[in-house]
Scaffold this active site. Structure first.
Site, PDB file in Angstrom:
ATOM      1  N   ARG A 154       0.978  -1.148  -0.125  1.00 50.54           N
ATOM      2  CA  ARG A 154      -0.056  -0.025   0.104  1.00 50.54           C
ATOM      3  C   ARG A 154       0.755   1.470   0.022  1.00 50.54           C
ATOM      4  O   ARG A 154       0.648   2.409   0.498  1.00 50.54           O
ATOM      5  CB  ARG A 154      -0.945   0.209   1.129  1.00 50.54           C
ATOM      6  CG  ARG A 154      -1.933  -1.280   1.202  1.00 50.54           C
ATOM      7  CD  ARG A 154      -2.775  -1.399   0.289  1.00 50.54           C
ATOM      8  NE  ARG A 154      -3.660  -2.348   0.693  1.00 50.54           N
ATOM      9  CZ  ARG A 154      -3.517  -3.610   0.085  1.00 50.54           C
ATOM     10  NH1 ARG A 154      -2.273  -3.717  -0.786  1.00 50.54           N
ATOM     11  NH2 ARG A 154      -4.343  -4.524   0.330  1.00 50.54           N
ATOM     12  N   SER A 225     -10.839  -1.399   3.895  1.00 52.98           N
ATOM     13  CA  SER A 225     -10.029  -1.575   4.985  1.00 52.98           C
ATOM     14  C   SER A 225      -9.582  -0.225   5.719  1.00 52.98           C
ATOM     15  O   SER A 225      -9.180   0.725   5.015  1.00 52.98           O
ATOM     16  CB  SER A 225      -8.876  -2.211   4.439  1.00 52.98           C
ATOM     17  OG  SER A 225      -9.146  -3.369   3.837  1.00 52.98           O
ATOM     18  N   GLU A 321      -4.965   2.994   6.592  1.00 53.48           N
ATOM     19  CA  GLU A 321      -4.901   3.133   5.083  1.00 53.48           C
ATOM     20  C   GLU A 321      -5.424   4.179   4.614  1.00 53.48           C
ATOM     21  O   GLU A 321      -4.949   4.584   3.588  1.00 53.48           O
ATOM     22  CB  GLU A 321      -5.389   1.576   4.753  1.00 53.48           C
ATOM     23  CG  GLU A 321      -5.230   1.354   3.349  1.00 53.48           C
ATOM     24  CD  GLU A 321      -5.767  -0.004   2.978  1.00 53.48           C
ATOM     25  OE1 GLU A 321      -5.159  -1.161   3.637  1.00 53.48           O
ATOM     26  OE2 GLU A 321      -6.463  -0.113   1.918  1.00 53.48           O
TER      27      GLU A 321
HETATM   28  P1  NAP Z   1      -9.038 -12.441   4.728  1.00 54.90           P
HETATM   29  O1  NAP Z   1      -9.210 -13.546   3.720  1.00 54.90           O
HETATM   30  O2  NAP Z   1      -9.974 -12.356   6.008  1.00 54.90           O
HETATM   31  O3  NAP Z   1      -7.600 -12.399   5.152  1.00 54.90           O
HETATM   32  C1  NAP Z   1      -7.283 -11.386   6.379  1.00 54.90           C
HETATM   33  C2  NAP Z   1      -5.768 -10.818   5.762  1.00 54.90           C
HETATM   34  O4  NAP Z   1      -5.017 -11.841   5.748  1.00 54.90           O
HETATM   35  C3  NAP Z   1      -6.005 -10.287   4.386  1.00 54.90           C
HETATM   36  O5  NAP Z   1      -5.928  -8.812   4.702  1.00 54.90           O
HETATM   37  C4  NAP Z   1      -4.737 -10.656   3.763  1.00 54.90           C
HETATM   38  O6  NAP Z   1      -3.620  -9.664   3.630  1.00 54.90           O
HETATM   39  C5  NAP Z   1      -4.118 -11.789   4.653  1.00 54.90           C
HETATM   40  N1  NAP Z   1      -4.143 -13.148   4.057  1.00 54.90           N
HETATM   41  C6  NAP Z   1      -5.048 -13.879   3.936  1.00 54.90           C
HETATM   42  N2  NAP Z   1      -4.665 -15.006   3.043  1.00 54.90           N
HETATM   43  C7  NAP Z   1      -3.442 -14.743   2.735  1.00 54.90           C
HETATM   44  C8  NAP Z   1      -2.580 -15.638   2.116  1.00 54.90           C
HETATM   45  N3  NAP Z   1      -2.821 -16.508   1.295  1.00 54.90           N
HETATM   46  N4  NAP Z   1      -1.283 -15.046   1.844  1.00 54.90           N
HETATM   47  C9  NAP Z   1      -0.921 -13.783   2.300  1.00 54.90           C
HETATM   48  N5  NAP Z   1      -2.014 -13.150   3.047  1.00 54.90           N
HETATM   49  C10 NAP Z   1      -3.256 -13.526   3.385  1.00 54.90           C
HETATM   50  O7  NAP Z   1      -9.145 -11.084   3.806  1.00 54.90           O
HETATM   51  P2  NAP Z   1     -10.404 -10.132   3.367  1.00 54.90           P
HETATM   52  O8  NAP Z   1     -10.773  -9.023   4.408  1.00 54.90           O
HETATM   53  O9  NAP Z   1     -11.260 -11.027   2.996  1.00 54.90           O
HETATM   54  O10 NAP Z   1      -9.596  -9.521   2.164  1.00 54.90           O
HETATM   55  C11 NAP Z   1      -9.396 -10.374   0.924  1.00 54.90           C
HETATM   56  C12 NAP Z   1      -8.410  -9.579   0.038  1.00 54.90           C
HETATM   57  O11 NAP Z   1      -9.089  -8.424  -0.360  1.00 54.90           O
HETATM   58  C13 NAP Z   1      -7.275  -9.280   0.946  1.00 54.90           C
HETATM   59  O12 NAP Z   1      -6.036  -9.385   0.071  1.00 54.90           O
HETATM   60  C14 NAP Z   1      -7.458  -7.681   1.170  1.00 54.90           C
HETATM   61  O13 NAP Z   1      -6.246  -6.956   1.248  1.00 54.90           O
HETATM   62  C15 NAP Z   1      -8.392  -7.156   0.139  1.00 54.90           C
HETATM   63  N6  NAP Z   1      -9.047  -6.265   0.498  1.00 54.90           N
HETATM   64  C16 NAP Z   1      -8.638  -4.865   0.473  1.00 54.90           C
HETATM   65  C17 NAP Z   1      -9.434  -3.844   0.924  1.00 54.90           C
HETATM   66  C18 NAP Z   1      -9.154  -2.342   1.005  1.00 54.90           C
HETATM   67  O14 NAP Z   1      -9.698  -1.502   1.249  1.00 54.90           O
HETATM   68  N7  NAP Z   1      -7.872  -2.260   0.985  1.00 54.90           N
HETATM   69  C19 NAP Z   1     -11.009  -4.218   1.398  1.00 54.90           C
HETATM   70  C20 NAP Z   1     -11.204  -5.530   1.517  1.00 54.90           C
HETATM   71  C21 NAP Z   1     -10.309  -6.420   0.877  1.00 54.90           C
HETATM   72  P3  NAP Z   1      -3.436  -8.699   2.535  1.00 54.90           P
HETATM   73  O15 NAP Z   1      -4.363  -7.527   2.794  1.00 54.90           O
HETATM   74  O16 NAP Z   1      -2.114  -8.182   2.474  1.00 54.90           O
HETATM   75  O17 NAP Z   1      -3.855  -9.457   1.348  1.00 54.90           O
END
Ligand code: NAP
Length: 332
Positions: A154, A225, A321
């Protein structure tokens, strides 16, 4: 005074809000702010922005949305205006059988913000496809290309060296013709067994997963997020694992691991907690929502409470963020 659009749905006004359709419009809006001695802010749809109060200057709303696709031997070069909405770009390219961006489906904000923020989801980041970024120097009026965006988690050079006095006007993406699905994350793993897997099935799956967990800002104001996932020393994570065996950890290097900010916040019991008109989303602790006419200060206060509790319970600092804006502009 004019209202400033933002996905939190927080009421904030600017001295003037000007729609930008050409690069020259940015320069004239900026020059007007200089002549009036007031601050200047270029914005997309305000999807990652928290206004703490009214903005005392000129807001320029970015609608630079040209799109040109250049086919090369083994890849496509996509030249796109920085005001194009990222989610529309993902959908448009998919319709034209250009695959690769599907893990980044439905992410709010413009293409310009995608570069600044190095957006990421489901194991794919903007940086993977970044070829170059065109930047306008507001002082000299010159346009120049940045090839190395120094992308990090980010993070990019556009949050540092090219932040103050510069704006992004265009982004060029390089997308290989050879499609390579990335299915390393939870919800997508199951797709690996699918015969005849297509980019469309990945796209649908990502949309489903996001819609299930994330509130639609049109129905409930939010900025996705609120915090970044913290990266800590492996030793610290090992110590935390003793008290919290369920703590999810994701290795980043030999010595560092990433923790899931949402998990830490949930563990502190914040889901559903309120502060004024702001609350922590019931289904996703990483998202703060405007549940009842929240002010920017309600949201800021709730965020500070979360940071303090996570620090107290886990010894981990959460970094927002979302960018905070006061009357003069971006707060560091
Ligand atoms: P999740 O599956 O509940 O997992 C929680 C966090 O763990 C994620 O943020 C992700 O980090 C990390 N993670 C999960 N599986 C992983 C793997 N196999 N390897 C490495 N890191 C892992 O996450 P979620 O909230 O449903 O989000 C899913 C994805 O969408 C994530 O990549 C998240 O960043 C992205 N997202 C971003 C936003 C935003 O506003 N920036 C909002 C919603 C979702 P990372 O975030 O580093 O990937």
């Amino acid at each position: 005074m004019n209202s400033i659009p933002n996905t939190f749905g927080v009421i904030a006004r600017a001295l003037e809000v000007i729609d930008i359709h050409h690069v020259k419009d940015i320069l004239s809006a900026y020059q007007k702010s200089q002549a009036l001695h007031v601050p200047f802010l270029l914005m997309g749809e305000g999807s990652n922005t928290l206004f703490l109060e009214d903005f005392s200057g000129i807001v320029a709303l970015n609608h630079l949305n040209h799109l040109e696709i250049k086919e090369q031997a083994d890849h496509y070069l996509i030249e796109v205006g920085s005001g194009f909405l990222w989610r529309d770009l993902v959908a448009t390219l998919l319709e034209q059988s250009i695959f690769g961006l599907e893990n980044l489906a439905l992410i709010p904000g413009t293409v310009g913000s995608a570069a600044i923020q190095n957006i990421g989801a489901y194991g794919v980041e903007f940086a993977r496809f970044a070829d170059s970024v065109t930047v306008l120097d507001l002082h000299s009026g010159e346009l120049f290309e940045v090839k190395d965006g120094k992308y990090g988690y980010r993070d990019s050079i556009f949050k540092h060296r090219y932040q103050k006095g510069f704006v992004i006007t265009r982004v060029t993406l390089k997308i290989p013709k050879q499609w390579q699905p990335i299915l390393t994350y939870g919800e997508l793993k199951a797709l690996a067994d699918e015969e005849n897997l297509t980019a469309f099935s990945v796209y649908e799956k990502v949309i489903q997963a996001r819609q299930a967990k994330l509130p639609d800002p049109k129905a409930l104001g939010n900025a996705g997020s609120f915090f970044k996932n913290p990266v800590v020393d492996r030793d610290q994570a090992d110590r935390l694992k003793i008290d919290y065996p369920e703590l999810p950890i994701y290795p980043q290097s030999a010595t560092q691991v990433k923790l899931a900010a949402g998990w830490l916040i949930d563990c502190c019991g914040f889901k559903g907690k309120k502060c004024g008109g702001a609350s922590v989303h019931q289904d996703q602790a990483l998202v703060i929502v405007n549940s009842e006419n929240a002010t920017g200060t309600d949201i800021e206060t709730l965020a500070a409470q979360i940071q303090a509790e996570v620090k107290h319970q886990f010894g981990v600092e959460l970094e927002p963020e979302v960018r905070f804006i006061d009357a003069r502009g971006l707060i560091d």
